[in-house]
Design an enzyme around this catalytic site. Structure first.
Site, PDB file in Angstrom:
ATOM      1  N   SER A 123      13.446   3.195  13.204  1.00  0.00           N
ATOM      2  CA  SER A 123      13.631   1.774  13.475  1.00  0.00           C
ATOM      3  C   SER A 123      12.721   0.933  12.585  1.00  0.00           C
ATOM      4  O   SER A 123      11.597   1.347  12.250  1.00  0.00           O
ATOM      5  CB  SER A 123      13.273   1.517  14.941  1.00  0.00           C
ATOM      6  OG  SER A 123      13.150   0.143  15.195  1.00  0.00           O
ATOM      7  N   TYR A 147       7.089   1.945  22.133  1.00  0.00           N
ATOM      8  CA  TYR A 147       8.365   2.388  21.567  1.00  0.00           C
ATOM      9  C   TYR A 147       8.228   2.641  20.066  1.00  0.00           C
ATOM     10  O   TYR A 147       8.605   3.697  19.544  1.00  0.00           O
ATOM     11  CB  TYR A 147       9.461   1.339  21.828  1.00  0.00           C
ATOM     12  CG  TYR A 147      10.687   1.560  20.971  1.00  0.00           C
ATOM     13  CD1 TYR A 147      11.557   2.619  21.224  1.00  0.00           C
ATOM     14  CD2 TYR A 147      10.966   0.727  19.878  1.00  0.00           C
ATOM     15  CE1 TYR A 147      12.667   2.833  20.417  1.00  0.00           C
ATOM     16  CE2 TYR A 147      12.073   0.939  19.076  1.00  0.00           C
ATOM     17  CZ  TYR A 147      12.918   1.994  19.348  1.00  0.00           C
ATOM     18  OH  TYR A 147      14.014   2.224  18.551  1.00  0.00           O
ATOM     19  N   LYS A 151       8.519   6.149  17.515  1.00  0.00           N
ATOM     20  CA  LYS A 151       9.304   6.306  16.274  1.00  0.00           C
ATOM     21  C   LYS A 151       8.397   6.781  15.134  1.00  0.00           C
ATOM     22  O   LYS A 151       8.757   7.662  14.359  1.00  0.00           O
ATOM     23  CB  LYS A 151       9.987   4.994  15.885  1.00  0.00           C
ATOM     24  CG  LYS A 151      11.152   4.616  16.784  1.00  0.00           C
ATOM     25  CD  LYS A 151      12.313   5.593  16.666  1.00  0.00           C
ATOM     26  CE  LYS A 151      13.423   5.305  17.642  1.00  0.00           C
ATOM     27  NZ  LYS A 151      14.359   6.405  17.865  1.00  0.00           N
TER      28      LYS A 151
HETATM   29  P1  NAD Z   1      21.574   3.976  23.340  1.00  0.00           P
HETATM   30  O1  NAD Z   1      20.625   3.900  24.486  1.00  0.00           O
HETATM   31  O2  NAD Z   1      22.886   3.304  23.482  1.00  0.00           O
HETATM   32  O3  NAD Z   1      21.818   5.501  22.935  1.00  0.00           O
HETATM   33  C1  NAD Z   1      20.857   6.496  23.105  1.00  0.00           C
HETATM   34  C2  NAD Z   1      21.539   7.663  23.791  1.00  0.00           C
HETATM   35  O4  NAD Z   1      20.573   8.708  23.968  1.00  0.00           O
HETATM   36  C3  NAD Z   1      22.062   7.309  25.180  1.00  0.00           C
HETATM   37  O5  NAD Z   1      23.389   7.766  25.305  1.00  0.00           O
HETATM   38  C4  NAD Z   1      21.133   8.046  26.131  1.00  0.00           C
HETATM   39  O6  NAD Z   1      21.796   8.445  27.315  1.00  0.00           O
HETATM   40  C5  NAD Z   1      20.712   9.234  25.280  1.00  0.00           C
HETATM   41  N1  NAD Z   1      19.405   9.821  25.626  1.00  0.00           N
HETATM   42  C6  NAD Z   1      18.217   9.172  25.816  1.00  0.00           C
HETATM   43  N2  NAD Z   1      17.256  10.065  26.112  1.00  0.00           N
HETATM   44  C7  NAD Z   1      17.843  11.292  26.085  1.00  0.00           C
HETATM   45  C8  NAD Z   1      17.366  12.608  26.307  1.00  0.00           C
HETATM   46  N3  NAD Z   1      16.081  12.853  26.626  1.00  0.00           N
HETATM   47  N4  NAD Z   1      18.225  13.643  26.189  1.00  0.00           N
HETATM   48  C9  NAD Z   1      19.523  13.408  25.874  1.00  0.00           C
HETATM   49  N5  NAD Z   1      20.043  12.200  25.681  1.00  0.00           N
HETATM   50  C10 NAD Z   1      19.201  11.144  25.786  1.00  0.00           C
HETATM   51  O7  NAD Z   1      20.780   3.422  22.066  1.00  0.00           O
HETATM   52  P2  NAD Z   1      21.327   3.085  20.621  1.00  0.00           P
HETATM   53  O8  NAD Z   1      21.230   1.611  20.440  1.00  0.00           O
HETATM   54  O9  NAD Z   1      22.613   3.765  20.356  1.00  0.00           O
HETATM   55  O10 NAD Z   1      20.163   3.722  19.754  1.00  0.00           O
HETATM   56  C11 NAD Z   1      20.269   5.019  19.229  1.00  0.00           C
HETATM   57  C12 NAD Z   1      18.974   5.377  18.531  1.00  0.00           C
HETATM   58  O11 NAD Z   1      18.716   4.403  17.524  1.00  0.00           O
HETATM   59  C13 NAD Z   1      17.752   5.370  19.451  1.00  0.00           C
HETATM   60  O12 NAD Z   1      16.915   6.426  19.099  1.00  0.00           O
HETATM   61  C14 NAD Z   1      17.098   4.025  19.162  1.00  0.00           C
HETATM   62  O13 NAD Z   1      15.710   4.080  19.363  1.00  0.00           O
HETATM   63  C15 NAD Z   1      17.423   3.853  17.681  1.00  0.00           C
HETATM   64  N6  NAD Z   1      17.463   2.446  17.269  1.00  0.00           N
HETATM   65  C16 NAD Z   1      18.233   1.564  17.955  1.00  0.00           C
HETATM   66  C17 NAD Z   1      18.238   0.217  17.591  1.00  0.00           C
HETATM   67  C18 NAD Z   1      19.027  -0.797  18.370  1.00  0.00           C
HETATM   68  O14 NAD Z   1      18.665  -1.966  18.346  1.00  0.00           O
HETATM   69  N7  NAD Z   1      20.098  -0.424  19.046  1.00  0.00           N
HETATM   70  C19 NAD Z   1      17.478  -0.191  16.473  1.00  0.00           C
HETATM   71  C20 NAD Z   1      16.724   0.757  15.771  1.00  0.00           C
HETATM   72  C21 NAD Z   1      16.722   2.084  16.192  1.00  0.00           C
HETATM   73  C1  WQD Z   2      16.256 -10.847  17.711  1.00  0.00           C
HETATM   74  C2  WQD Z   2      15.803 -12.308  17.649  1.00  0.00           C
HETATM   75  C3  WQD Z   2      14.139 -12.830  19.306  1.00  0.00           C
HETATM   76  C4  WQD Z   2      16.805 -12.220  22.765  1.00  0.00           C
HETATM   77  C5  WQD Z   2      14.379  -5.168  18.605  1.00  0.00           C
HETATM   78  C6  WQD Z   2      13.393  -4.044  18.444  1.00  0.00           C
HETATM   79  C7  WQD Z   2      13.723  -3.279  17.171  1.00  0.00           C
HETATM   80  C8  WQD Z   2      15.161  -2.777  17.190  1.00  0.00           C
HETATM   81  C9  WQD Z   2      16.098  -3.927  17.377  1.00  0.00           C
HETATM   82  C10 WQD Z   2      15.064  -0.630  18.327  1.00  0.00           C
HETATM   83  C11 WQD Z   2      14.298 -12.484  17.835  1.00  0.00           C
HETATM   84  C12 WQD Z   2      15.407 -13.598  19.577  1.00  0.00           C
HETATM   85  C13 WQD Z   2      16.294 -12.319  21.482  1.00  0.00           C
HETATM   86  C14 WQD Z   2      16.900 -13.399  23.551  1.00  0.00           C
HETATM   87  C15 WQD Z   2      15.992 -14.679  21.710  1.00  0.00           C
HETATM   88  N1  WQD Z   2      15.396  -1.873  18.289  1.00  0.00           N
HETATM   89  N2  WQD Z   2      15.918 -13.520  20.967  1.00  0.00           N
HETATM   90  N3  WQD Z   2      16.499 -14.587  22.995  1.00  0.00           N
HETATM   91  O1  WQD Z   2      13.178  -8.066  18.596  1.00  0.00           O
HETATM   92  O2  WQD Z   2      14.179  -8.177  16.263  1.00  0.00           O
HETATM   93  O3  WQD Z   2      14.195  -6.050  17.481  1.00  0.00           O
HETATM   94  O4  WQD Z   2      15.720  -4.625  18.592  1.00  0.00           O
HETATM   95  O5  WQD Z   2      14.549   0.008  17.503  1.00  0.00           O
HETATM   96  O6  WQD Z   2      12.844  -2.238  17.102  1.00  0.00           O
HETATM   97  O7  WQD Z   2      12.089  -4.576  18.389  1.00  0.00           O
HETATM   98  O8  WQD Z   2      15.668  -7.815  18.246  1.00  0.00           O
HETATM   99  O9  WQD Z   2      17.673  -8.663  19.380  1.00  0.00           O
HETATM  100  O10 WQD Z   2      15.528  -8.529  20.691  1.00  0.00           O
HETATM  101  O11 WQD Z   2      15.725 -10.241  18.896  1.00  0.00           O
HETATM  102  O12 WQD Z   2      15.630 -15.755  21.273  1.00  0.00           O
HETATM  103  O13 WQD Z   2      17.326 -13.373  24.727  1.00  0.00           O
HETATM  104  O14 WQD Z   2      16.400 -13.007  18.753  1.00  0.00           O
HETATM  105  O15 WQD Z   2      13.009 -13.611  19.596  1.00  0.00           O
HETATM  106  O16 WQD Z   2      13.921 -13.571  17.025  1.00  0.00           O
HETATM  107  P1  WQD Z   2      14.189  -7.622  17.639  1.00  0.00           P
HETATM  108  P2  WQD Z   2      16.213  -8.770  19.393  1.00  0.00           P
END
Ligand code: NAD
Ligand code: WQD
Length: 340
Positions: A123, A147, A151
């Protein structure tokens, strides 16, 4: 290739599974369903016209993973993890255990069975508050919440394993802000409870499920005072995973950004969503959210160089696709099945 997709029932995982199946890969989804629904598997199969195998399990169960890996798996795509920054601040041990202990269990299982190719979901959170934008992979890594720490630690664990075993290859993909849905509207982000991310929250306001959006801060040093982020379409992410699997054997261990290289403010996202949905999104400005940065967007050139990947979809398309999913499934997968 036979691909084990840990966390494949989740948001990004489900879209990637559709792409993998469409490209003729054999897919096994391994998911604890802690943040997803089994119903997504039916949609993955329907959209791809192929069949994924589903195994209900937790990645901390090393024996269960070994049994699946020993069925001829060639590579692992690892999405499984908890991802909510605020929740991680309240329950750090839950995050360390699920994400870090889970990943160690996966790596041990892979090593013991001899599966040595891994694509890992990292991430942009690992960059914390960046010194400048765009952010390249060699920017300082300074995490600001549990979190993000999970990562960073997982990236380091995987890196050390690659050093110790040169036969092991890993691509660590640092996603910026994933958004959007499959263009069919059949799969998307099924937020359980109030979404913590901007786009799914805005979608629920546009659908009338929530009164208004709270915008966290309008006094940032950005063009309109609201936070600026690099939103990346989930189908572009899915394609990057396909390309990472193809590139696996020639890259060793490498971390790379996945973003568009362009930033949009919260107000620009709201305006784009209003246009895409035809609905007004009422909002109010509130205090900044603790831990938020003013602006973050990617330098995505490494992914282009190494994978031949670049984002194809812009903000308009993300909003249109997110809206199609939201409008068709206002309450996610579970409720949709109950109503049907
Ligand atoms: P998500 O929660 O929709 O998907 C994660 C999946 O992993 C879920 O289906 C959950 O049930 C499963 N899971 C969690 N812990 C588990 C475990 N111990 N064993 C087996 N399954 C497990 O999230 P997502 O948005 O699809 O994100 C996927 C990956 O990408 C995550 O690792 C997240 O940290 C990373 N990521 C997400 C974002 C985002 O904003 N969505 C941004 C950057 C990185
Ligand atoms: C985006 C913008 C908020 C919600 C997070 C994690 C990052 C990755 C993606 C996992 C910001 C603003 C948001 C709301 C708002 N996830 N906002 N009102 O914070 O950039 O990233 O999700 O890895 O690691 O930190 O994403 O979608 O929460 O926010 O004003 O109700 O929207 O302040 O500027 P962020 P976000």
């Amino acid at each position: 290739m036979k691909v084990l997709v840990c966390g494949g029932a989740g948001y990004i995982g489900s879209h990637t599974c559709v792409r993998l199946l469409e490209h003729g890969h054999d897919v096994v989804i391994f998911d604890s369903l802690v943040n997803s629904s089994m119903h997504v598997v039916e949609h993955i199969n329907e959209l791809s016209g192929a069949r994924a195998r589903f195994v209900h399990g937790d990645i901390r169960d090393e024996a269960a993973l070994k049994a699946v890996l020993a069925s001829g798996v060639d590579a692992v795509v690892h999405f499984a993890g908890l991802k909510v920054v605020g929740e991680s601040l309240e329950q750090p041990l839950y995050y360390f255990d699920n994400n870090i202990v889970g990943t160690i269990s996966l790596l041990r299982a892979m090593q013991s069975v001899g599966v040595k190719r891994l694509v890992f979901s990292s991430s942009a959170n690992v960059y914390g508050n960046p010194d400048g934008v765009p952010i390249a992979e060699d920017a300082a890594l300074r995490v600001t919440n549990p979190y993000g720490r999970t990562k960073l630690v997982m990236e380091q664990l995987i890196g050390e394993l690659c050093k110790a075993d040169p036969g092991f290859s890993a691509i660590l993909l640092r996603y910026f802000n994933p958004a959007g849905a499959h263009p069919s509207g059949q799969i998307g982000e099924d937020a359980h409870g109030a979404p913590s991310n901007l786009v799914p929250y805005v979608a629920q306001v546009a659908a009338g499920l929530r009164d208004h959006l709270q915008i966290f801060g309008n006094d940032y040093p950005t063009r309109d005072g609201t936070g600026v982020r690099d939103y990346i379409h989930v189908m572009d992410l899915a394609d990057a995973h396909m390309k990472a699997l193809d590139a696996m054997d020639r890259v060793g261990c490498i971390a790379m950004n996945l973003g568009t290289g362009r930033g949009y403010s919260v107000l620009e996202v709201v305006a784009a969503f209003e246009r895409a949905s035809g609905h007004t999104v009422p909002y109010e400005f509130v205090e900044r959210r603790a831990g938020d940065v003013a602006e973050a967007w990617a330098d995505p050139s490494l992914a282009q160089q190494v994978l031949g990947w670049r984002a194809q979809h812009g903000l308009r398309r993300m909003c249109e696709d997110a809206w199609r999913w939201q409008a068709a499934h206002p309450h996610g997968y579970e409720r949709m099945i109950a109503v049907a």
